[in-house]
Design a protein around this motif. Sequence first.
Motif, mmCIF file in Angstrom:
data_model
loop_
_atom_site.group_PDB
_atom_site.id
_atom_site.type_symbol
_atom_site.label_atom_id
_atom_site.label_comp_id
_atom_site.label_asym_id
_atom_site.label_seq_id
_atom_site.Cartn_x
_atom_site.Cartn_y
_atom_site.Cartn_z
ATOM 1 N N GLU A 54 7.012 10.393 1.913
ATOM 2 C CA GLU A 54 6.067 9.959 0.878
ATOM 3 C C GLU A 54 5.063 11.044 0.497
ATOM 4 O O GLU A 54 4.567 11.066 -0.624
ATOM 5 C CB GLU A 54 5.326 8.702 1.348
ATOM 6 C CG GLU A 54 6.217 7.467 1.367
ATOM 7 C CD GLU A 54 5.447 6.212 1.702
ATOM 8 O OE1 GLU A 54 4.209 6.298 1.838
ATOM 9 O OE2 GLU A 54 6.075 5.152 1.819
ATOM 10 N N ASP A 55 4.757 11.941 1.430
ATOM 11 C CA ASP A 55 3.788 13.002 1.123
ATOM 12 C C ASP A 55 4.455 14.307 0.702
ATOM 13 O O ASP A 55 3.833 15.355 0.675
ATOM 14 C CB ASP A 55 2.862 13.243 2.324
ATOM 15 C CG ASP A 55 3.621 13.590 3.590
ATOM 16 O OD1 ASP A 55 4.876 13.481 3.581
ATOM 17 O OD2 ASP A 55 2.988 13.967 4.594
ATOM 18 N N ASP A 56 5.767 14.237 0.359
ATOM 19 C CA ASP A 56 6.501 15.408 -0.129
ATOM 20 C C ASP A 56 6.633 15.364 -1.650
ATOM 21 O O ASP A 56 6.480 14.318 -2.273
ATOM 22 C CB ASP A 56 7.902 15.472 0.491
ATOM 23 C CG ASP A 56 7.876 15.925 1.940
ATOM 24 O OD1 ASP A 56 6.854 16.493 2.360
ATOM 25 O OD2 ASP A 56 8.871 15.692 2.647
ATOM 26 N N ASN A 57 6.987 16.507 -2.218
ATOM 27 C CA ASN A 57 7.127 16.608 -3.668
ATOM 28 C C ASN A 57 8.220 17.619 -4.014
ATOM 29 O O ASN A 57 8.383 18.617 -3.317
ATOM 30 C CB ASN A 57 5.796 17.056 -4.291
ATOM 31 C CG ASN A 57 5.830 17.037 -5.802
ATOM 32 O OD1 ASN A 57 6.435 16.165 -6.405
ATOM 33 N ND2 ASN A 57 5.180 18.001 -6.429
ATOM 34 N N LEU A 58 8.969 17.347 -5.072
ATOM 35 C CA LEU A 58 9.956 18.302 -5.594
ATOM 36 C C LEU A 58 9.493 18.781 -6.956
ATOM 37 O O LEU A 58 9.227 17.975 -7.841
ATOM 38 C CB LEU A 58 11.333 17.649 -5.735
ATOM 39 C CG LEU A 58 12.323 17.773 -4.585
ATOM 40 C CD1 LEU A 58 13.680 17.249 -5.017
ATOM 41 C CD2 LEU A 58 12.456 19.188 -4.071
ATOM 42 N N GLN A 59 9.393 20.096 -7.118
ATOM 43 C CA GLN A 59 8.981 20.683 -8.391
ATOM 44 C C GLN A 59 10.164 21.403 -9.031
ATOM 45 O O GLN A 59 10.894 22.138 -8.364
ATOM 46 C CB GLN A 59 7.843 21.685 -8.184
ATOM 47 C CG GLN A 59 6.554 21.081 -7.683
ATOM 48 C CD GLN A 59 5.471 22.129 -7.494
ATOM 49 O OE1 GLN A 59 5.590 23.258 -7.961
ATOM 50 N NE2 GLN A 59 4.417 21.750 -6.803
ATOM 51 N N PHE A 60 10.328 21.186 -10.333
ATOM 52 C CA PHE A 60 11.369 21.856 -11.111
ATOM 53 C C PHE A 60 10.652 22.704 -12.155
ATOM 54 O O PHE A 60 9.862 22.183 -12.951
ATOM 55 C CB PHE A 60 12.273 20.832 -11.794
ATOM 56 C CG PHE A 60 12.891 19.841 -10.845
ATOM 57 C CD1 PHE A 60 14.128 20.076 -10.285
ATOM 58 C CD2 PHE A 60 12.222 18.671 -10.507
ATOM 59 C CE1 PHE A 60 14.691 19.166 -9.409
ATOM 60 C CE2 PHE A 60 12.774 17.756 -9.627
ATOM 61 C CZ PHE A 60 14.011 18.006 -9.075
ATOM 62 N N THR B 85 7.678 20.928 -1.725
ATOM 63 C CA THR B 85 6.330 21.176 -1.219
ATOM 64 C C THR B 85 5.695 19.866 -0.741
ATOM 65 O O THR B 85 6.277 18.788 -0.868
ATOM 66 C CB THR B 85 5.426 21.755 -2.329
ATOM 67 O OG1 THR B 85 5.257 20.764 -3.353
ATOM 68 C CG2 THR B 85 5.998 23.017 -2.920
ATOM 69 N N ASP B 86 4.473 19.995 -0.224
ATOM 70 C CA ASP B 86 3.642 18.811 0.036
ATOM 71 C C ASP B 86 3.021 18.354 -1.275
ATOM 72 O O ASP B 86 2.778 19.165 -2.164
ATOM 73 C CB ASP B 86 2.512 19.148 1.021
ATOM 74 C CG ASP B 86 3.042 19.448 2.421
ATOM 75 O OD1 ASP B 86 3.975 18.745 2.857
ATOM 76 O OD2 ASP B 86 2.525 20.365 3.058
ATOM 77 N N LYS B 87 2.762 17.069 -1.395
ATOM 78 C CA LYS B 87 2.058 16.565 -2.566
ATOM 79 C C LYS B 87 0.626 17.073 -2.565
ATOM 80 O O LYS B 87 0.011 17.213 -1.505
ATOM 81 C CB LYS B 87 2.034 15.031 -2.565
ATOM 82 C CG LYS B 87 3.300 14.395 -3.100
ATOM 83 C CD LYS B 87 3.131 12.891 -3.156
ATOM 84 C CE LYS B 87 4.407 12.244 -3.683
ATOM 85 N NZ LYS B 87 4.304 10.766 -3.642
#
Length: 204
Positions: free
Chosen positions: A68-74, A199-201
């Motif tokens: 839940e505290d992860d993020n994917l950036q494109f 990354t982390d959010k």
Amino acid sequence: MRNIKGYCLFIIFTLLLTGCTGVEKEKPSSNTKITIESYNMSEKEKLLISKTGVGQIEFFRLNGTLKEDDNLQFSVEEFENGKFKKELQNTSDGPKVKFKDSLISFGISGIEYESHSLKLLTGVPSGLTIMEYSNNMTMSSFSKLIGEKITLEKNKPAYLVAWLGTTKNSLRSVESENGELPTGIEEAEIALLYKVLWTDKEKK
């Protein structure tokens, strides 16, 4: 005696089931893994794409589960003579944390050398972003940067596709098997790289 043996076997069987269930429940949360692999289009799919006006495009399959505290950036990054210049696009994929054969992509459309413009098509699991990009390039190349399936590492960028441009008479394509920053982009006047970053959010 038979009743006692049967009761003991029932207790042992129940304990074994409980233990196995606990392992299954703990397993997903103990290991987060995000993979990306190239998606090879069929001839029919290629034919359909050719009718859309998209000049060049590469698709990839995304699999895995984020915490839940992860993020994917494109994002799409612009390099000039091999040096990072700026970020043209940056999209996070919202609240979705589980990916099952989700398609992502990067493509080029509407290349007009006379008007010095083209469109960047960035596909993420939740949709598509289109951006006009102005430049004075007279020749270009388009290269996929991963071969086999790759596993993302946190805070380490994975470059999937490169578009290179030049005003000269020749331009070589670049290669990268595992998504690292490709060598040879310093020979191109302009390079646009499609990147995925885990990354982390950001905390609000």
